[in-house]
Scaffold this motif. Structure first.
Motif, PDB file in Angstrom:
ATOM      1  N   LEU A  62       0.831  -1.104   0.020  1.00 49.66           N
ATOM      2  CA  LEU A  62      -0.004  -0.009   0.118  1.00 49.66           C
ATOM      3  C   LEU A  62       1.011   1.099   0.144  1.00 49.66           C
ATOM      4  O   LEU A  62       2.063   1.178   0.173  1.00 49.66           O
ATOM      5  N   ALA A  63       0.365   2.374  -0.101  1.00 50.71           N
ATOM      6  CA  ALA A  63       1.374   3.460  -0.317  1.00 50.71           C
ATOM      7  C   ALA A  63       1.702   3.696   1.006  1.00 50.71           C
ATOM      8  O   ALA A  63       0.979   4.435   2.158  1.00 50.71           O
ATOM      9  N   ALA A  64       2.637   3.448   1.112  1.00 55.82           N
ATOM     10  CA  ALA A  64       3.490   3.330   2.628  1.00 55.82           C
ATOM     11  C   ALA A  64       4.140   4.968   2.857  1.00 55.82           C
ATOM     12  O   ALA A  64       4.562   5.474   1.784  1.00 55.82           O
ATOM     13  N   ALA A  65       4.121   5.155   4.071  1.00 55.71           N
ATOM     14  CA  ALA A  65       5.193   6.067   4.569  1.00 55.71           C
ATOM     15  C   ALA A  65       6.643   5.900   3.703  1.00 55.71           C
ATOM     16  O   ALA A  65       6.989   4.903   3.744  1.00 55.71           O
ATOM     17  N   ASP A  66       7.482   7.038   3.506  1.00 50.65           N
ATOM     18  CA  ASP A  66       8.499   6.681   2.761  1.00 50.65           C
ATOM     19  C   ASP A  66       9.654   5.966   3.738  1.00 50.65           C
ATOM     20  O   ASP A  66      10.285   5.223   3.415  1.00 50.65           O
ATOM     21  N   ASP A  67       9.361   6.339   5.295  1.00 53.23           N
ATOM     22  CA  ASP A  67      10.349   5.469   5.870  1.00 53.23           C
ATOM     23  C   ASP A  67      10.158   4.055   5.943  1.00 53.23           C
ATOM     24  O   ASP A  67      11.061   3.157   5.890  1.00 53.23           O
ATOM     25  N   ASP A  68       8.988   3.578   5.718  1.00 47.65           N
ATOM     26  CA  ASP A  68       8.419   2.261   5.876  1.00 47.65           C
ATOM     27  C   ASP A  68       8.702   1.733   4.541  1.00 47.65           C
ATOM     28  O   ASP A  68       9.415   0.473   4.488  1.00 47.65           O
ATOM     29  N   ALA A  69       8.685   2.466   3.420  1.00 45.42           N
ATOM     30  CA  ALA A  69       9.267   1.923   2.086  1.00 45.42           C
ATOM     31  C   ALA A  69      10.764   1.572   2.332  1.00 45.42           C
ATOM     32  O   ALA A  69      11.377   0.557   1.687  1.00 45.42           O
ATOM     33  N   GLU A  70      11.485   2.522   2.669  1.00 45.68           N
ATOM     34  CA  GLU A  70      12.898   2.507   2.830  1.00 45.68           C
ATOM     35  C   GLU A  70      13.308   1.038   3.609  1.00 45.68           C
ATOM     36  O   GLU A  70      14.334   0.345   3.351  1.00 45.68           O
ATOM     37  N   ALA A  71      12.584   0.893   4.884  1.00 48.46           N
ATOM     38  CA  ALA A  71      13.084  -0.336   5.739  1.00 48.46           C
ATOM     39  C   ALA A  71      12.511  -1.449   4.827  1.00 48.46           C
ATOM     40  O   ALA A  71      13.329  -2.484   5.072  1.00 48.46           O
ATOM     41  N   TYR A  72      11.623  -1.441   4.057  1.00 49.20           N
ATOM     42  CA  TYR A  72      11.067  -2.534   3.675  1.00 49.20           C
ATOM     43  C   TYR A  72      11.993  -3.102   2.607  1.00 49.20           C
ATOM     44  O   TYR A  72      12.280  -4.255   2.414  1.00 49.20           O
ATOM     45  N   GLU A  73      12.716  -2.083   1.835  1.00 51.63           N
ATOM     46  CA  GLU A  73      13.569  -2.254   0.871  1.00 51.63           C
ATOM     47  C   GLU A  73      14.807  -2.497   1.434  1.00 51.63           C
ATOM     48  O   GLU A  73      15.579  -3.471   0.854  1.00 51.63           O
ATOM     49  N   ARG A  74      15.154  -2.297   2.610  1.00 48.14           N
ATOM     50  CA  ARG A  74      16.440  -2.678   3.266  1.00 48.14           C
ATOM     51  C   ARG A  74      16.321  -4.073   3.447  1.00 48.14           C
ATOM     52  O   ARG A  74      17.332  -4.837   3.387  1.00 48.14           O
ATOM     53  N   ALA A  75      15.282  -4.615   3.922  1.00 47.16           N
ATOM     54  CA  ALA A  75      15.139  -5.913   4.050  1.00 47.16           C
ATOM     55  C   ALA A  75      14.833  -7.034   2.935  1.00 47.16           C
ATOM     56  O   ALA A  75      15.500  -7.941   2.787  1.00 47.16           O
ATOM     57  N   HIS A  76      14.119  -6.554   2.146  1.00 45.88           N
ATOM     58  CA  HIS A  76      13.792  -7.332   0.765  1.00 45.88           C
ATOM     59  C   HIS A  76      14.476  -7.067  -0.462  1.00 45.88           C
ATOM     60  O   HIS A  76      14.152  -7.610  -1.552  1.00 45.88           O
ATOM     61  N   VAL A  77      15.433  -6.244  -0.411  1.00 45.01           N
ATOM     62  CA  VAL A  77      16.350  -5.805  -1.527  1.00 45.01           C
ATOM     63  C   VAL A  77      17.781  -5.440  -1.183  1.00 45.01           C
ATOM     64  O   VAL A  77      18.696  -6.474  -1.147  1.00 45.01           O
ATOM     65  N   HIS A  78      17.950  -4.609  -0.399  1.00 46.55           N
ATOM     66  CA  HIS A  78      19.368  -4.237   0.083  1.00 46.55           C
ATOM     67  C   HIS A  78      20.412  -5.425   0.713  1.00 46.55           C
ATOM     68  O   HIS A  78      21.280  -5.936   0.578  1.00 46.55           O
ATOM     69  N   GLY A  79      19.426  -5.927   1.946  1.00 47.63           N
ATOM     70  CA  GLY A  79      20.131  -6.901   2.629  1.00 47.63           C
ATOM     71  C   GLY A  79      20.161  -8.163   1.867  1.00 47.63           C
ATOM     72  O   GLY A  79      21.455  -8.886   1.941  1.00 47.63           O
ATOM     73  N   VAL A  80      19.304  -8.471   1.137  1.00 46.64           N
ATOM     74  CA  VAL A  80      19.479  -9.723   0.346  1.00 46.64           C
ATOM     75  C   VAL A  80      20.659  -9.493  -0.802  1.00 46.64           C
ATOM     76  O   VAL A  80      21.526 -10.677  -0.853  1.00 46.64           O
TER      77      VAL A  80
END
Lengths: 127, 318
Positions: free
Chosen positions: B19-37
């Motif tokens: 969903l249209a998440a706050a930018d902070d949430d999006a950043e944290a989500y990408e940290r887990a599901h993109v950057h960390g991977v």
């Protein structure tokens, strides 16, 4: 990181991009090495018009090299002066900052360079 | 490239609702599901990435001698040496991938003396397009949404398989806006002033991934890494376990890799993807203030060539 690269970089902080003080970034505690890289004269001659010469002069001086001329060499000068071409190749393409920092002249943020790689990831309060 | 497709599941990946998440949430989500991977799978991922996409190679070869270009999200740097007559600056969010990219370009520069530290990249077959000697390139670590490149300073940029990892539409459009801000105005004389963007397509009717028109666009896609493919077991262990918690959300689903009997000797990493539907990439270019020069579809991917507006496509020869 090559000296040529520095000529295209500025601070990653959004508010700094519009400031004249953020370019060029200032090397600090820089440890230099020289790569042995085959010269590509055509690339070098053609890349020069893309270089911000004033900024390059600043960078070159800050890294402790002799002062560059006020004006960039012309294509004719470069094509007739092998040594000038070699010198530019060495400065732009072969000189690497291996360790040190890059400092923004606007916000003062310092970007680390380690093992030749500069890291521009920002701490969350600067994003 | 059988190796790549074999790593991807053959059936549908778990859908995620973004969903249209706050930018902070999006950043944290990408940290887990993109950057960390990507940090965790970097050597294995890199060993499967050596063949340039033809559309990207064609774009790079169209650039003139002395042109300066960016490869944002360059990964292991496979595009940095495609055209030896341009100067390429590669950036990536993953320090591990940039370290690989650097050892790779150094290998090209010092062909006869490969560095000991470059061993992790050796599993890769020799890169055919980049086998020629010296590469004029450099690499650095940067976020695609906070690029450190001076405005309008470069001739062109490529961004391949990157923007589909950003988890909200405003972030994907901002990524394109930042790419456009780095390149100069497009001229009529050459291919400069252009930004090339390639993303995974929703319409993959010919692939065995099972995705197609009308399907879910936001997915977690597993990357399966066998123990033997984890080239730095000790490091992997340290790095991986703290992240397990973050990745669990995806792992709980019926990821095919688990269903097909993989044991503990495999690690499954879930990467977030937004699959682009037809026309969506062009919409994002326009929303970013750019103009669409041309575009196309190449084996499960949409690609577009964009320029800074106002539209310059009419002045471009076809």
């Amino acid at each position: 990181m090559k000296v040529l690269t520095l000529n295209f970089l500025t601070c990653a902080v959004k508010d700094c991009k519009s400031s004249n003080n953020s370019f060029p970034l200032h090397p600090k505690d820089a440890e230099l090495v020289y790569d042995d890289l085959e010269i590509n004269p055509q690339l070098l001659v053609n890349v020069l018009p893309r270089v911000d010469w004033v900024a390059l002069r600043t960078t070159s001086t800050e890294l402790g090299f002799p002062e560059l001329p006020e004006q960039p060499p012309t294509v004719e000068e470069l094509e007739s002066d092998e040594k000038m071409l070699q010198d530019l190749h060495k400065l732009l393409m072969e000189t690497q900052i291996m360790e040190g920092k890059l400092v923004c002249g606007n916000c003062g943020h310092e970007y680390a360079i380690r093992e030749g790689i500069a890291n521009f990831l920002l701490p969350s309060h600067l994003v | 490239m059988a190796s790549t497709s074999a790593l991807l599941s053959s059936s549908a990946a778990p859908a995620v609702t973004r969903l249209a998440a706050a930018d902070d949430d999006a950043e944290a989500y990408e940290r887990a599901h993109v950057h960390g991977v990507y940090e965790a799978i970097a050597p294995h991922f890199s060993s499967t990435r050596y063949k340039p996409w033809p559309a990207v190679a064609e774009f790079l070869h169209a650039q003139t001698s002395g042109a300066v270009g960016l490869d944002v999200g360059c990964g292991n740097g496979k595009y940095l040496g495609v055209n030896p007559d341009v100067f390429m600056l590669g950036s990536d969010r993953s320090p591990a991938l940039i370290a690989l990219a650097r050892s790779r370009t150094q290998q090209q520069e010092q062909e006869s003396q490969p560095e000991p530290g470059a061993s992790s990249a050796k599993a890769a077959p020799p890169p055919p397009a980049a086998a020629a000697a010296a590469t004029a390139s450099d690499v650095l670590v940067a976020d695609g949404l906070s690029l450190p490149f001076r405005d309008r300073s470069v001739d062109f940029a490529v961004c391949v398989a990157v923007i589909h990892h950003m988890s909200t539409r405003p972030r994907r459009q901002e990524a394109i806006r930042q790419l456009l801000s780095c390149v100069r105005a497009a001229g009529n004389a050459d291919a400069g002033g252009h930004v090339f963007v390639m993303v995974w397509a929703l319409e993959q009717g010919n692939s065995r991934r099972g995705w197609d028109e009308g399907g879910e666009q936001d997915l977690l896609v597993p990357w399966v890494m066998k123990k033997s493919q984890q080239q730095q077991p000790k490091k992997q262990k340290q790095k991986q376990h703290p992240k397990k918690g973050l990745l669990q959300e995806g792992d709980k689903s019926d990821a095919p890799a688990e269903a097909s009997g993989h044991t503990d000797s495999s690690s499954v990493f879930q990467r977030y993807y937004h699959l682009y539907r037809k026309g969506e990439l062009e919409e994002d270019v326009l929303a970013a203030g750019g103009a669409v020069v041309t575009g196309g579809y190449e084996r499960d991917n949409w690609w577009v060539v964009a320029a800074n507006g106002p539209p310059s496509s009419s002045s471009r020869p076809t």
